[in-house]
Scaffold this active site. Structure first.
Site, PDB file in Angstrom:
ATOM      1  N   ASP A 109      38.368  45.884  34.514  1.00 19.18           N
ATOM      2  CA  ASP A 109      38.074  45.732  35.943  1.00 19.18           C
ATOM      3  C   ASP A 109      38.814  44.557  36.577  1.00 19.18           C
ATOM      4  O   ASP A 109      38.630  44.272  37.763  1.00 19.18           O
ATOM      5  CB  ASP A 109      36.561  45.540  36.161  1.00 19.18           C
ATOM      6  CG  ASP A 109      35.820  46.876  36.216  1.00 19.18           C
ATOM      7  OD1 ASP A 109      36.469  47.912  36.443  1.00 19.18           O
ATOM      8  OD2 ASP A 109      34.586  46.870  36.027  1.00 19.18           O
ATOM      9  N   ARG A 141      32.083  41.901  32.751  1.00 21.04           N
ATOM     10  CA  ARG A 141      33.104  41.265  33.593  1.00 21.04           C
ATOM     11  C   ARG A 141      33.058  39.731  33.527  1.00 21.04           C
ATOM     12  O   ARG A 141      33.866  39.062  34.193  1.00 21.04           O
ATOM     13  CB  ARG A 141      32.945  41.717  35.064  1.00 21.04           C
ATOM     14  CG  ARG A 141      33.096  43.208  35.267  1.00 21.04           C
ATOM     15  CD  ARG A 141      33.329  43.565  36.729  1.00 21.04           C
ATOM     16  NE  ARG A 141      34.625  43.076  37.220  1.00 21.04           N
ATOM     17  CZ  ARG A 141      35.024  43.170  38.489  1.00 21.04           C
ATOM     18  NH1 ARG A 141      34.228  43.711  39.380  1.00 21.04           N
ATOM     19  NH2 ARG A 141      36.202  42.708  38.851  1.00 21.04           N
ATOM     20  N   ARG A 174      24.809  42.503  43.418  1.00 23.00           N
ATOM     21  CA  ARG A 174      25.628  41.598  42.591  1.00 23.00           C
ATOM     22  C   ARG A 174      25.390  40.123  42.929  1.00 23.00           C
ATOM     23  O   ARG A 174      24.728  39.417  42.205  1.00 23.00           O
ATOM     24  CB  ARG A 174      27.105  41.953  42.730  1.00 23.00           C
ATOM     25  CG  ARG A 174      27.450  43.405  42.352  1.00 23.00           C
ATOM     26  CD  ARG A 174      27.321  43.638  40.870  1.00 23.00           C
ATOM     27  NE  ARG A 174      27.633  45.002  40.486  1.00 23.00           N
ATOM     28  CZ  ARG A 174      28.856  45.453  40.194  1.00 23.00           C
ATOM     29  NH1 ARG A 174      29.890  44.646  40.244  1.00 23.00           N
ATOM     30  NH2 ARG A 174      29.026  46.720  39.841  1.00 23.00           N
ATOM     31  N   HIS A 196      28.956  46.275  46.656  1.00 20.26           N
ATOM     32  CA  HIS A 196      29.597  45.039  47.112  1.00 20.26           C
ATOM     33  C   HIS A 196      29.734  45.126  48.634  1.00 20.26           C
ATOM     34  O   HIS A 196      29.998  46.215  49.164  1.00 20.26           O
ATOM     35  CB  HIS A 196      31.019  44.907  46.543  1.00 20.26           C
ATOM     36  CG  HIS A 196      31.114  44.316  45.179  1.00 20.26           C
ATOM     37  ND1 HIS A 196      32.044  44.757  44.248  1.00 20.26           N
ATOM     38  CD2 HIS A 196      30.434  43.307  44.573  1.00 20.26           C
ATOM     39  CE1 HIS A 196      31.921  44.040  43.148  1.00 20.26           C
ATOM     40  NE2 HIS A 196      30.954  43.162  43.306  1.00 20.26           N
ATOM     41  N   CYS A 236      39.416  45.909  47.175  1.00 16.54           N
ATOM     42  CA  CYS A 236      39.041  45.444  45.834  1.00 16.54           C
ATOM     43  C   CYS A 236      40.244  44.928  45.053  1.00 16.54           C
ATOM     44  O   CYS A 236      40.103  44.070  44.193  1.00 16.54           O
ATOM     45  CB  CYS A 236      38.427  46.584  45.019  1.00 16.54           C
ATOM     46  SG  CYS A 236      36.884  47.198  45.657  1.00 16.54           S
TER      47      CYS A 236
HETATM   48  N1  ARG Z   1      34.139  48.427  38.446  1.00 20.81           N
HETATM   49  C1  ARG Z   1      34.073  47.268  39.294  1.00 20.81           C
HETATM   50  C2  ARG Z   1      32.641  46.780  39.387  1.00 20.81           C
HETATM   51  O1  ARG Z   1      31.750  47.585  39.443  1.00 20.81           O
HETATM   52  C3  ARG Z   1      34.607  47.585  40.657  1.00 20.81           C
HETATM   53  C4  ARG Z   1      34.732  46.384  41.532  1.00 20.81           C
HETATM   54  C5  ARG Z   1      35.215  46.719  42.882  1.00 20.81           C
HETATM   55  N2  ARG Z   1      35.553  45.577  43.592  1.00 20.81           N
HETATM   56  C6  ARG Z   1      35.170  45.269  44.853  1.00 20.81           C
HETATM   57  N3  ARG Z   1      35.663  44.231  45.409  1.00 20.81           N
HETATM   58  N4  ARG Z   1      34.251  45.993  45.468  1.00 20.81           N
HETATM   59  O2  ARG Z   1      32.370  45.594  39.395  1.00 20.81           O
END
Ligand code: ARG
Length: 274
Positions: free
Chosen positions: A71, A96, A142, A171, A265
């Protein structure tokens, strides 16, 4: 606003080639490890985005991708940079976590002297979007309210917390994009009633996206004040942008969509000017 008044401003972005991109875990509803990913196609689509930004006059810096961090291509999550100050990221998901240090390391080796390793969760520009007057900050999936306060203290700018309620728009940058100054576009359905009321009060002239455009990740867009780079499937939104004097620049990032991301992203803005 008349079309002629839209002026693009050259920007500096950080991007990460998706050399190690794959979907091996699922931390948002778009990710399905069973669906095959074509890494080569992801790279060529990413290269087209990179090329389009350079062609539009922007500077793009690169951070080396690391194996085992698929990612990492979503550079927006790596940090938040405002007035040359770098707030590192602290990720919610273990998968991550190592990206936080990798990105902060890049900044420390590339001339950024004011950096902060955060104590609280924040997923960089995924959840912290800078307008002329505010930093708009997402929470609910998040980043946390504590992370927002930490950003507010560090940057010394007013932070407006917004609650995300739809897991598909986990996000803030999947639900809202800054177009120019204090002009934004967003998906009202992604926010709690209270946060929607806040957005209506602060941004009465915002462009509102349809559910279809939001699901196509059209709000995960990048604007330089005139050109708006966005998912090519967000048709109605592109039309609305055109009506407002912007130039939509459709981009196909279908492979990176499988990870739950699109144009925004993949880019982290390096705001060096005070
Ligand atoms: N697979 C990543 C996650 O779920 C995607 C992140 C996408 N990034 C963003 N800036 N929305 O964290």
């Amino acid at each position: 606003m008349p079309v002629a008044s839209r002026t693009p401003r050259p920007r500096r972005y950080l991007m990460c080639r998706p050399d190690f991109f794959e979907v091996t875990y699922a931390i948002n509803p778009w990710m399905d490890p069973v669906v095959p990913v074509d890494t080569g196609l992801a790279v060529s689509q990413w290269e087209r985005l990179h090329g389009a930004l350079v062609e539009a006059g922007h500077t793009v810096e690169l951070i080396d991708p690391l194996p085992g961090l698929p990612d990492m291509v979503y550079a927006a999550n790596g940090a938040t940079v405002v007035d040359g100050k770098v707030l590192g990221a602290r990720f919610r998901n273990e998968e991550r976590a190592a990206e936080g240090a990798a990105y902060l390391n890049w900044f420390r080796h590339n001339g950024f002297t004011d950096t902060l390793e955060p104590r609280h969760l924040n997923e960089g520009e995924g959840d912290l979007l800078t307008t002329r007057s505010y930093i708009l900050a997402g929470h609910g999936f998040r980043s946390t309210a504590e992370g927002h306060r930490e950003a507010e203290e560090y940057f010394g700018r007013p932070v407006v917390s917004l609650e995300l309620v739809d897991p598909r728009f986990y996000h803030l940058d999947t639900a809202l994009a800054v177009l120019d100054g204090d002009e934004i576009m967003y998906n009202p359905g992604a926010f709690s009633d209270e946060s929607r009321a806040t957005l209506e009060r602060l941004f009465p002239d915002a462009i509102l996206a349809t559910a279809d455009d939001a699901e196509a990740f059209g709000l995960n867009a990048l604007s330089d004040g005139r050109n708006v780079f966005l998912a090519e499937t967000a048709h109605a939104l592109a039309e609305r942008l055109r009506e407002h004097g912007f130039t939509p620049r459709p981009i196909n990032l279908s492979e990176l969509f499988k990870g739950g991301g699109s144009v925004k992203c993949c880019t982290l803005e390096l705001r060096t000017a005070a």
